[in-house]
Scaffold this active site. Structure first.
Site, mmCIF file in Angstrom:
data_model
loop_
_atom_site.group_PDB
_atom_site.id
_atom_site.type_symbol
_atom_site.label_atom_id
_atom_site.label_comp_id
_atom_site.label_asym_id
_atom_site.label_seq_id
_atom_site.Cartn_x
_atom_site.Cartn_y
_atom_site.Cartn_z
ATOM 1 N N ARG A 121 -13.256 -3.122 56.562
ATOM 2 C CA ARG A 121 -14.109 -1.938 56.540
ATOM 3 C C ARG A 121 -15.449 -2.293 55.911
ATOM 4 O O ARG A 121 -15.509 -3.089 54.958
ATOM 5 C CB ARG A 121 -13.405 -0.844 55.735
ATOM 6 C CG ARG A 121 -14.202 0.397 55.574
ATOM 7 C CD ARG A 121 -13.350 1.582 55.123
ATOM 8 N NE ARG A 121 -14.213 2.731 55.051
ATOM 9 C CZ ARG A 121 -14.900 3.073 53.970
ATOM 10 N NH1 ARG A 121 -14.787 2.389 52.851
ATOM 11 N NH2 ARG A 121 -15.709 4.110 54.011
ATOM 12 N N HIS A 161 -14.830 10.108 44.172
ATOM 13 C CA HIS A 161 -14.417 9.478 45.426
ATOM 14 C C HIS A 161 -13.993 8.046 45.184
ATOM 15 O O HIS A 161 -14.266 7.485 44.123
ATOM 16 C CB HIS A 161 -15.545 9.561 46.466
ATOM 17 C CG HIS A 161 -16.853 8.954 46.021
ATOM 18 N ND1 HIS A 161 -17.693 9.560 45.105
ATOM 19 C CD2 HIS A 161 -17.453 7.776 46.341
ATOM 20 C CE1 HIS A 161 -18.761 8.791 44.908
ATOM 21 N NE2 HIS A 161 -18.637 7.699 45.636
ATOM 22 N N HIS A 199 -14.683 7.150 41.244
ATOM 23 C CA HIS A 199 -15.915 7.286 40.461
ATOM 24 C C HIS A 199 -16.763 8.400 41.051
ATOM 25 O O HIS A 199 -16.536 8.833 42.181
ATOM 26 C CB HIS A 199 -16.720 5.978 40.481
ATOM 27 C CG HIS A 199 -17.237 5.643 41.858
ATOM 28 N ND1 HIS A 199 -16.460 5.055 42.832
ATOM 29 C CD2 HIS A 199 -18.454 5.844 42.436
ATOM 30 C CE1 HIS A 199 -17.157 4.907 43.931
ATOM 31 N NE2 HIS A 199 -18.384 5.384 43.728
ATOM 32 N N ASP A 220 -20.988 9.131 41.757
ATOM 33 C CA ASP A 220 -22.237 8.360 41.781
ATOM 34 C C ASP A 220 -23.208 8.982 40.776
ATOM 35 O O ASP A 220 -23.184 10.185 40.537
ATOM 36 C CB ASP A 220 -22.852 8.375 43.186
ATOM 37 C CG ASP A 220 -21.982 7.618 44.194
ATOM 38 O OD1 ASP A 220 -21.138 6.814 43.767
ATOM 39 O OD2 ASP A 220 -22.157 7.849 45.404
HETATM 40 C C1 LIG Z 1 -28.198 2.640 41.134
HETATM 41 C C2 LIG Z 1 -26.920 2.348 41.012
HETATM 42 C C3 LIG Z 1 -25.826 3.312 41.182
HETATM 43 C C4 LIG Z 1 -24.604 2.441 41.057
HETATM 44 C C5 LIG Z 1 -25.017 1.394 40.098
HETATM 45 C C6 LIG Z 1 -26.356 1.005 40.682
HETATM 46 O O1 LIG Z 1 -27.006 0.259 39.791
HETATM 47 C C7 LIG Z 1 -26.211 0.230 41.977
HETATM 48 C C8 LIG Z 1 -24.851 0.345 42.542
HETATM 49 C C9 LIG Z 1 -24.262 1.732 42.406
HETATM 50 C C10 LIG Z 1 -22.769 1.667 42.421
HETATM 51 C C11 LIG Z 1 -22.155 1.564 43.821
HETATM 52 C C12 LIG Z 1 -20.621 1.478 43.661
HETATM 53 C C13 LIG Z 1 -20.082 2.551 42.733
HETATM 54 C C14 LIG Z 1 -20.923 2.602 41.428
HETATM 55 C C15 LIG Z 1 -20.314 3.565 40.415
HETATM 56 C C16 LIG Z 1 -21.121 1.174 40.957
HETATM 57 O O2 LIG Z 1 -20.417 0.549 40.203
HETATM 58 O O3 LIG Z 1 -22.245 0.648 41.546
HETATM 59 C C17 LIG Z 1 -22.351 2.960 41.786
HETATM 60 C C18 LIG Z 1 -23.315 3.153 40.619
HETATM 61 C C19 LIG Z 1 -23.516 4.597 40.233
HETATM 62 O O4 LIG Z 1 -23.766 5.448 41.089
HETATM 63 O O5 LIG Z 1 -23.419 4.864 39.050
HETATM 64 O O1 LIG Z 2 -17.140 2.478 50.799
HETATM 65 C C1 LIG Z 2 -17.126 3.668 50.589
HETATM 66 O O2 LIG Z 2 -16.744 4.480 51.414
HETATM 67 C C2 LIG Z 2 -17.555 4.209 49.245
HETATM 68 C C3 LIG Z 2 -18.676 3.432 48.640
HETATM 69 C C4 LIG Z 2 -19.162 4.058 47.381
HETATM 70 O O3 LIG Z 2 -18.598 4.992 46.893
HETATM 71 C C5 LIG Z 2 -20.370 3.524 46.726
HETATM 72 O O4 LIG Z 2 -20.904 2.492 47.170
HETATM 73 O O5 LIG Z 2 -20.802 4.160 45.749
HETATM 74 FE FE LIG Z 3 -19.778 5.905 45.311
#
Ligand SMILES: C=C1C[C@]23C[C@@]1(O)CC[C@H]2[C@@]12CCC[C@@](C)(C(=O)O1)[C@H]2[C@@H]3C(=O)O
Ligand SMILES: O=C(O)CCC(=O)C(=O)O
Ligand SMILES: [Fe+2]
Length: 360
Positions: free
Chosen positions: A301, A291, A234, A236
């Protein structure tokens, strides 16, 4: 009224295949629902042919006089880099890692007391992106925004709460300052200054134009790591994400010419990812890095991601200076909450959905 992060998913419930986390420690074989193949993710085994020589994301010393240009180059070529001499005290990194470890060590039933609801933002659960995949990820997460007190009360007795809330507050404060510094170093390398982006200028130095979330991640020991996925590929949605990982490798970043490249843990350093909003702001010059996290057969981890973006009333659009005088901006303007909603529906296609149609 602008939407707050906490409300962003109200109209976008995630329907997860399994709403309850398994007890990973009780699984000695990888169940079929956790077994990934290239069918479940086309980039699962992606590597260039012929294989590229080993290259690593840059490790940048923030005290180096050329740090801004090094950061700019890393944002353009990788969309990610590691930083040393970042000024965040080591005890604080150890503190947040200890808190994260203690949280995930709690019994499943206790963690589920703080489960994130289908439309909620904070709490315990699987990654939001899980709903876009047929297979389950070998991980558990906990999302925090604002004060974690209400959620932490469901997990721990009173005597732990003050200390744990203080660690989160202090960590968020340090990360805010660092994220803003990194953003300006990267922009400086493009010749962009505070005059060019009024909403982020130091007149707003208390950083009240920004908001953030903390994502705590745990990737338990896995019986068949090569066939499992910790967190699927994905980008961010953020401007920047700052990640602390414990001393176990797992994070990988994607480069078209190199395939998946593992980001080795360097004790005391932090990983920085360019997010989709920074890609938009830079009119596509900075790459929002694809990533993922892989898992491990012998070591569990932990990672702590500080997800940083603008307040909901801030419209992000390409900096005019970075749009060629005869060209048009690559993207239309969008707020972070609008973008998160688009991402919640369209996932990795979200960026292309806000791309301007440019006639050739
Ligand atoms: C602010 C945010 C970005 C995120 C979705 C969220 O609401 C909180 C969690 C974030 C995260 C972390 C893991 C990967 C990701 C794609 C997800 O599913 O939750 C990211 C979201 C994002 O950056 O779009
Ligand atoms: O655990 C990791 O190294 C990646 C975590 C991540 O990509 C996320 O929280 O958005
Ligand atoms: Fe991420």
């Amino acid at each position: 009224m602008p939407t707050m992060l906490t409300d962003v998913f109200r109209g976008h419930p995630i329907h997860l295949p399994h709403s309850h986390q398994p007890d990973f420690t009780s699984l000695s074989e990888l169940p079929d629902s956790y077994t990934w193949t290239p069918k479940d993710d086309p980039l699962f085994d992606a590597s260039p042919s012929p294989p590229a020589a080993g290259e690593n994301i840059p490790l940048i010393d923030l005290n180096h006089p050329d740090a801004a240009n090094q950061i700019g180059r890393a944002c353009t070529t990788w969309g990610a880099f590691q930083i040393a001499n970042h000024g965040v005290p080591l005890e604080l990194l150890q503190g947040i890692e200890f808190l994260t470890g203690s949280l995930f060590q709690l019994p499943v039933q206790r963690k589920l007391k703080a489960a994130r609801s289908e439309t909620g933002f904070s709490g315990y659960g699987v990654a939001r992106i899980s709903s876009f995949f047929n297979k389950q990820m070998w991980s558990e997460g906990f999302t925090i925004t604002g004060s974690p007190l209400n959620d932490f009360r469901k997990l721990w007795p009173q005597h732990h709460l003050n200390n744990y809330c203080d660690i989160v507050e202090e960590y968020e404060e340090q990360m805010q300052k660092l994220a803003s510094k990194l953003m300006w170093l990267a922009l400086t390398s493009l010749g962009v200054n505070e005059e060019d982006i009024k909403w982020a200028s130091s007149a707003n130095s208390d950083l009240n134009w920004a908001q953030s979330a903390l994502q705590l991640n745990h990737y338990p020991v896995c019986p068949e790591p090569d066939r499992a996925m910790g967190l699927a590929a994905h980008t961010d949605s953020t401007l920047l994400t700052i990640l602390h990982q414990n001393n176990t490798a797992g994070l990988q970043v994607f480069r078209d010419d190199l395939g998946w490249v593992t980001v080795p843990p360097v004790p005391g350093s932090l990983v920085v990812n360019v997010g989709d909003l920074f890609h938009i702001l830079s009119n596509g010059l900075f790459k929002s890095v694809l990533h993922r996290a892989r898992v491990n057969q012998t070591r569990s981890r932990l990672s702590v991601a500080f997800l940083w973006g603008p307040q909901s009333d801030v419209k992000i659009s390409p900096v005019p200076k970075l749009v060629s005088p005869v060209g048009s901006p690559l993207y239309r303007s969008v707020t972070w909450t609008e973008y998160l909603k688009t991402k919640a529906t369209h996932f990795n296609k979200a960026l292309s959905m806000i791309k301007n149609q440019i006639d050739e």
